[in-house]
Design an enzyme around this catalytic site. Structure first.
Site, PDB file in Angstrom:
ATOM      1  N   LYS A  54       0.867  -1.179   0.000  1.00  0.00           N
ATOM      2  CA  LYS A  54       0.000   0.000   0.000  1.00  0.00           C
ATOM      3  C   LYS A  54       0.904   1.229   0.000  1.00  0.00           C
ATOM      4  O   LYS A  54       1.948   1.235   0.671  1.00  0.00           O
ATOM      5  CB  LYS A  54      -0.879  -0.023   1.258  1.00  0.00           C
ATOM      6  CG  LYS A  54      -1.915   1.100   1.315  1.00  0.00           C
ATOM      7  CD  LYS A  54      -2.785   0.965   2.565  1.00  0.00           C
ATOM      8  CE  LYS A  54      -3.900   2.007   2.581  1.00  0.00           C
ATOM      9  NZ  LYS A  54      -4.781   1.875   3.767  1.00  0.00           N
ATOM     10  N   SER A  89      -9.840   1.871   2.842  1.00  0.00           N
ATOM     11  CA  SER A  89      -8.943   2.651   2.009  1.00  0.00           C
ATOM     12  C   SER A  89      -7.903   1.831   1.237  1.00  0.00           C
ATOM     13  O   SER A  89      -7.355   2.316   0.255  1.00  0.00           O
ATOM     14  CB  SER A  89      -8.203   3.652   2.895  1.00  0.00           C
ATOM     15  OG  SER A  89      -7.335   2.975   3.779  1.00  0.00           O
ATOM     16  N   SER A 131     -10.091  -0.565   6.993  1.00  0.00           N
ATOM     17  CA  SER A 131      -9.445  -0.342   5.692  1.00  0.00           C
ATOM     18  C   SER A 131      -8.727  -1.541   5.081  1.00  0.00           C
ATOM     19  O   SER A 131      -8.302  -1.487   3.937  1.00  0.00           O
ATOM     20  CB  SER A 131      -8.470   0.823   5.783  1.00  0.00           C
ATOM     21  OG  SER A 131      -9.164   2.039   5.696  1.00  0.00           O
TER      22      SER A 131
END
Lengths: 478, 492, 95
Positions: B84, B159, B183
């Protein structure tokens, strides 16, 4: 109307650790800009703080030295505000739960009494960087080397009643932190800084007047001047029908006055909340005791001991205990002088400190050590040299000409104490001055001084004056 | 033969790749090249990656092959992954999905990145995400939305939407993510993969760009629970650089896999099945619970009475911490700076106005308000007290049961743009996940079926540091289901 | 809690986020909606409840006092928007 001044001080002392409070960057002073600013100090995305244990130890040491309570659990909070020398946009500081609470410091007043000043709290926090206002095409330069340097902020009660008391408190604190070895006390480098809260009130009034905060007072002299100015300003203001505004003021060294720091008084809203990157600081009783065991003899204790043990006047004892190094030097001198405490004190405070001052040297750079100075004192004590000759010996020692005994030898300054030799000189002087002898014996006994002078002169100053006196008296009166 | 093996090489899970690598059946270079080719070909449809680090990946693959040949290989050696874009990787652009950090090349690496690097994993690139991890749909990214491989007109969740989509599309067998309020788990559910949020403190936060420090936790995405175990084993561990990292031994998470579920008590909280839960999702979750029962688990009705308050408490605490964490983006030392600032205030206000997107600004403003004088007690302090009540609910429940199970998200993937204009509606997507962050517990999401072609997830929540038990339950479930074996059309 | 225009601008100033005139109303609406939503918390009595700042019931670990960082100024300043003579530049700060 008579006005009473009320002063409280907030003192920021940089703790003398090797690395910063939350990072492993060096705290050494004087590096090129930003060479000692690591990712944590720069507030780069993703970095995290880890608390330096030495910082805690030092703050606990301070707390114990001022008789304060060491909080078993204290919390670091974030104080949020934007400023370019504050890289993260918040300062990590203890807010609701500080590490040290409720201590005191006794200060000596000019009338010989002592006064106890309360210490509300002392908390840990990180220092900010520096803004350099030299012109970079109309820009300001930011150096973050200082960012993250550990600070202990020591907050006093509003217990001081004059600028002089404030200075006495500040000096006492300055002495203490250096004794404890937790701060180098270098005010020029900003290691020891002071903000003052000042207000005035009519004598006898219980509630405080509105206070002004004066920022960044970085010398004892400025503190006194700034406070004197500010007290005067507030009294004048009130007496001419005005009102003191609660505000932050800056001391302008050049003009010798304080002025308001913000044109538009902006209410700060720091939005304190517990820093989620740090956990509660828990100090175990065992740790506190461990630190207590390392406490050195404190300035007051040392002064009292000097009075007691060495029979010194209070003034001498205070001067000699101003720093730990000075006190240690004195004690070593006394030892080398075979215990001649008062004479050693006179020499350390007199010729020795005078010479240091004259040459602008620190104690540790002195060309004359305690061993040598003590030996010289011992030579006066055992009458090897006269006090007068000793000054000459000291000058030679200062100039690096060797140890006292060698100098006494080389310069032939050894006192003559051989009664036979002195008697010979005395006889010679009497024989050579029959007129004066007659006058003396005719009642003009003041002439004794003349004979002493002649004997001393003839002996090249080396004859022991007491012996000369005694012999002359005996022979002249005989 | 060789050709055929590279054609299907992307189908391998982490465990399968690892086995093949160590058996010398494939090389890390082959595997890495296959993934990079796939990314090149397929990612334009998804936008799951912000940065592709091909050159670095190939160098890492070659180094991994050396280690494999030298017999110095661990289970992750040579396995390609994506990170990420919230994790700093030294020398690699690290954007956090924001214009603010568009120009930011990290000058140091996150511990998660270093640990996976040390384990020999090969970083293929940096995954797209909601800006500063604030979002539940991956639509707040400065680099554009990510599309869900199962239905390109829907969101992948957020997210960590890029990480979830990349794993779902088989661009990489595993990915890292972060979970502040769901997330990892919510995009895992919406994208049909597995995602684990470990116990707070299990994985270091050093170098992971902070959103809400007391809630943020890094964790893995993969297609199987077994792979999550392998990833977590490499990611977890004490880090002296993170004061909130826990000094506790990391078990071999694969060891307990396959252990029986007989006698395991699974708590089913009534509050997770109330209004707001899409009925189709409810059906899938109930079937999954029945499967667990079939595996020997004992279902126990429990109650988490303060669950309803998790969402409001979270939307005070997370923005409050974020408002402070994001104060460092001021245009001075890194990141976006407005052109020709007229004054300090202008520098701050314009750099931040231009650098942050709407949702980030909204949350900074909410957080600033919640901490400001006069409101602190009513909002922040109140939320912290509610947080305690919620954590206590879990503690009490976990005295009676070993695990808690329920839906991960109340719905399956929703349409792109569908909730973008309604922040509160968007927040509801995390209604079942964020209480877990408030308490700091570990939880995972495992695929449990499809609704109209869109995946749903079963959430399993465990006690502190009970990741092994969670992983075993999910592993057992995956032995009797095949949801995780299905591939989205066009990404087989 | 409904926020007005001035309140939004005051908060935005505290947060140093520039907001242009036409977006103020939008923010006011969104923030008001979020705040009234979070006020659901008031439904529960929290008297006597100890606030929970952190999920871990742990205490701060202490680092030993050693210098572990070296000078990497050039490396760290590569990402800086404006530097000169090793200093970060900002518009003139008036004191």
């Amino acid at each position: 109307m008579n006005w009473e001044t009320v002063i409280g001080l907030e003192i920021h002392a940089q703790l003398a650790t090797k690395s910063k409070i939350f990072s492993g960057a060096s705290t050494a002073y004087g590096a090129e800009p930003n060479r000692q600013a690591c990712p944590v100090d720069l507030g780069l995305p993703g970095v995290l703080p880890v608390l330096n244990g030495e910082v805690v130890r030092m703050a606990v040491k301070f707390g114990l030295a001022v008789g304060a309570r060491i909080a078993p659990r204290s919390v670091f909070a974030r104080k949020n505000y934007f400023y370019p020398d504050l890289p993260k946009g918040y300062q990590i500081s203890q807010y609701e739960l500080p590490l040290v609470e409720g201590g005191h410091l006794d200060i000596d007043l000019e009338d010989g009494t002592t006064k106890r000043v309360g210490i509300t709290r002392a908390h840990l926090e990180e220092d900010a960087g520096k803004s350099l206002h030299e012109d970079f095409h109309g820009m300001t330069g930011i150096d973050l080397n200082r960012a993250g340097t550990p600070l202990v902020e020591i907050v006093s009660e509003p217990d001081m009643r004059s600028p002089r008391e404030a200075v006495a408190y500040m000096k006492k604190l300055h002495t203490l932190v250096r004794y404890l070895g937790i701060c180098d006390g270098n005010m020029q480098e900003g290691s020891f800084r002071c903000d003052a809260n000042v207000s005035v009130r009519p004598e006898g009034q219980a509630e405080f007047g509105t206070r002004a905060e004066i920022k960044n007072l970085n010398s004892f002299r400025f503190v006194e001047r700034a406070l004197e100015y500010e007290v005067e300003r507030q009294i004048d203001l009130i007496e001419s029908g005005g009102e003191v505004v609660q505000e932050t003021r800056l001391y302008d060294v050049e003009r010798g006055e304080t002025r308001s720091m913000r044109t538009k008084e902006e209410a700060n809203d720091y939005r304190y909340f517990p820093d989620p990157d740090l956990l509660p600081l828990v100090v175990e009783p065992a740790f506190v005791e461990e630190v207590r065991a390392t406490l050195p003899e404190l300035p007051d204790e040392k002064r009292d001991r000097f009075i007691e043990r060495y029979g010194l006047p209070a003034y001498d004892a205070s001067v000699l205990t101003t720093t730990r190094e000075m006190a240690d030097f004195y004690e070593a001198t006394v030892k080398a002088a075979g215990g001649a405490a008062k004479r050693a004190a006179n020499w350390v405070m007199g010729d020795f400190l005078g010479a240091l001052n004259k040459d602008g040297l620190d104690l540790q750079d002195s060309p004359v050590g305690s061993e040598a100075l003590g030996t010289l004192v011992a030579r006066i004590e055992d009458e090897t040299v006269s006090g007068r000759s000793a000054k000459e010996v000291f000058e030679a020692m200062w100039a690096g000409e060797g140890d006292p005994d060698a100098i006494i030898e080389a310069k032939g300054l050894k006192q003559v104490t051989d009664t036979g030799a002195i008697e010979a000189v005395v006889d010679q002087v009497i024989a050579e001055n029959p007129q004066q002898l007659e006058q003396y014996r005719g009642g003009k006994t003041k002439l004794l001084g003349f004979f002493v002078g002649q004997v001393m002169k003839l002996s090249g100053g080396k004859a022991n004056p007491q012996q000369v006196n005694a012999l002359l008296k005996k022979k002249l009166d005989g | 033969m060789a050709e055929r093996s590279t054609d299907t090489i992307h189908e391998k899970t982490v465990a399968e790749s690892s086995k093949a690598l160590r058996a010398g059946e494939i090389s890390s270079r082959e595997l890495t090249e296959a993934c990079l080719r796939r990314i090149e070909r397929l990612d334009p449809k998804l936008n799951s990656l912000i940065t592709i680090t091909a050159e670095r990946a190939l160098a890492a693959a070659d180094a991994a092959d050396d280690r494999l040949r030298g017999g110095d290989a661990g289970p992750m050696t040579g396995v390609p992954i994506v990170h990420k874009d919230i994790f700093c990787a030294d020398g690699v652009r690290t954007t956090c999905g924001s214009r603010m950090l568009d120009p930011f090349v990290a000058p140091y690496s996150a511990t998660v990145v270093e640990r996976l690097e040390a384990a020999g994993a090969v970083m293929l690139g940096k995954a797209n995400m909601d800006e500063f991890a604030m979002g539940s749909s991956n639509e707040t990214s400065h680099f554009g939305p990510v599309r869900n491989p199962w239905d390109p007109e829907t969101v992948p969740g957020g997210s960590s939407g890029g990480s979830a989509a990349a794993v779902a599309a088989r661009l990489a067998p595993a990915a890292t993510g972060t979970d502040t309020g769901g997330s990892i788990r919510q995009p895992a559910a919406l994208s049909g993969v597995c995602g684990l949020k470990p116990t707070y403190g299990r994985v270091s936060r050093w170098g992971m760009i902070a959103f809400a420090s007391s809630l943020d936790q890094a964790g893995p995405f993969a297609r199987t629970a077994e792979d999550l175990a392998l990833m977590l084993g490499a990611m977890a561990g004490f880090d002296p650089k993170d004061s909130t990292s826990v000094d506790r031994e990391v078990p071999d998470y694969t060891e307990g896999l396959g252990g029986t579920l007989r006698g395991v008590r699974v708590g089913v909280p009534a509050e997770f099945f109330g209004k707001g839960l899409e009925s189709g999702v409810r059906g899938l979750v109930e079937s999954a619970l029945a499967e667990l029962e079939g595996l020997g688990a004992e279902l126990v009705e429990i109650s988490l009475p303060n669950m309803e308050l998790a969402l409001p408490a979270y939307y005070v605490i997370a923005p409050a911490e974020a408002s402070s964490n994001l104060a460092r983006y001021d245009g001075v030392r890194f990141g976006h700076r407005c052109s020709d600032p007229k004054s300090l205030e202008d520098l701050y206000k314009r750099s931040r106005a231009e650098g942050f997107g709407d949702e980030v600004k909204r949350r900074i403003l909410v957080g600033t308000y919640a901490l400001s004088a006069g409101y602190y007690d009513a909002y922040y302090l109140k939320a912290q007290k509610v947080r305690r009540l919620i954590a206590d609910d879990f503690t009490r429940a976990l005295e009676k049961v070993d695990l808690i199970a329920g839906p991960t998200s109340p719905t399956v993937a929703f349409g792109l743009g569908e909730r973008a204009d309604d922040p509160v509606q968007m927040y509801l997507s995390d209604i079942y996940t964020l209480a877990v962050n408030l308490a700091g517990l570990p939880a995972l999401s495992v695929p449990c079926g499809f609704l109209g072609g869109r995946p749903a997830g079963l959430q399993l929540i465990g006690g502190y540091f009970d990741e092994a038990r969670l992983l075993n339950a999910a592993h057992n479930y995956q032995q009797v289901t095949d949801w995780h074996r299905r591939a989205p059309e066009g990404f087989e | 809690m409904a926020l007005g225009r001035d309140e939004v601008l005051a908060i935005a100033h505290l947060a140093r986020i520039g907001i242009d005139d036409e977006s103020v109303e939008g923010y006011a609406r969104d923030l008001s909606e979020i705040l009234s939503f979070v006020e659901q918390m008031n439904a529960v009595d929290t008297d006597g409840v100890e606030p929970m700042a952190h999920p871990l019931d742990a205490v701060q670990r202490l680092r030993s006092d050693g210098v572990t960082e070296s000078d990497r100024r050039e490396h760290y300043q590569k990402v800086a928007p404006a530097v000169e003579a090793g200093l970060y530049l900002v518009p003139r700060v008036v004191e």
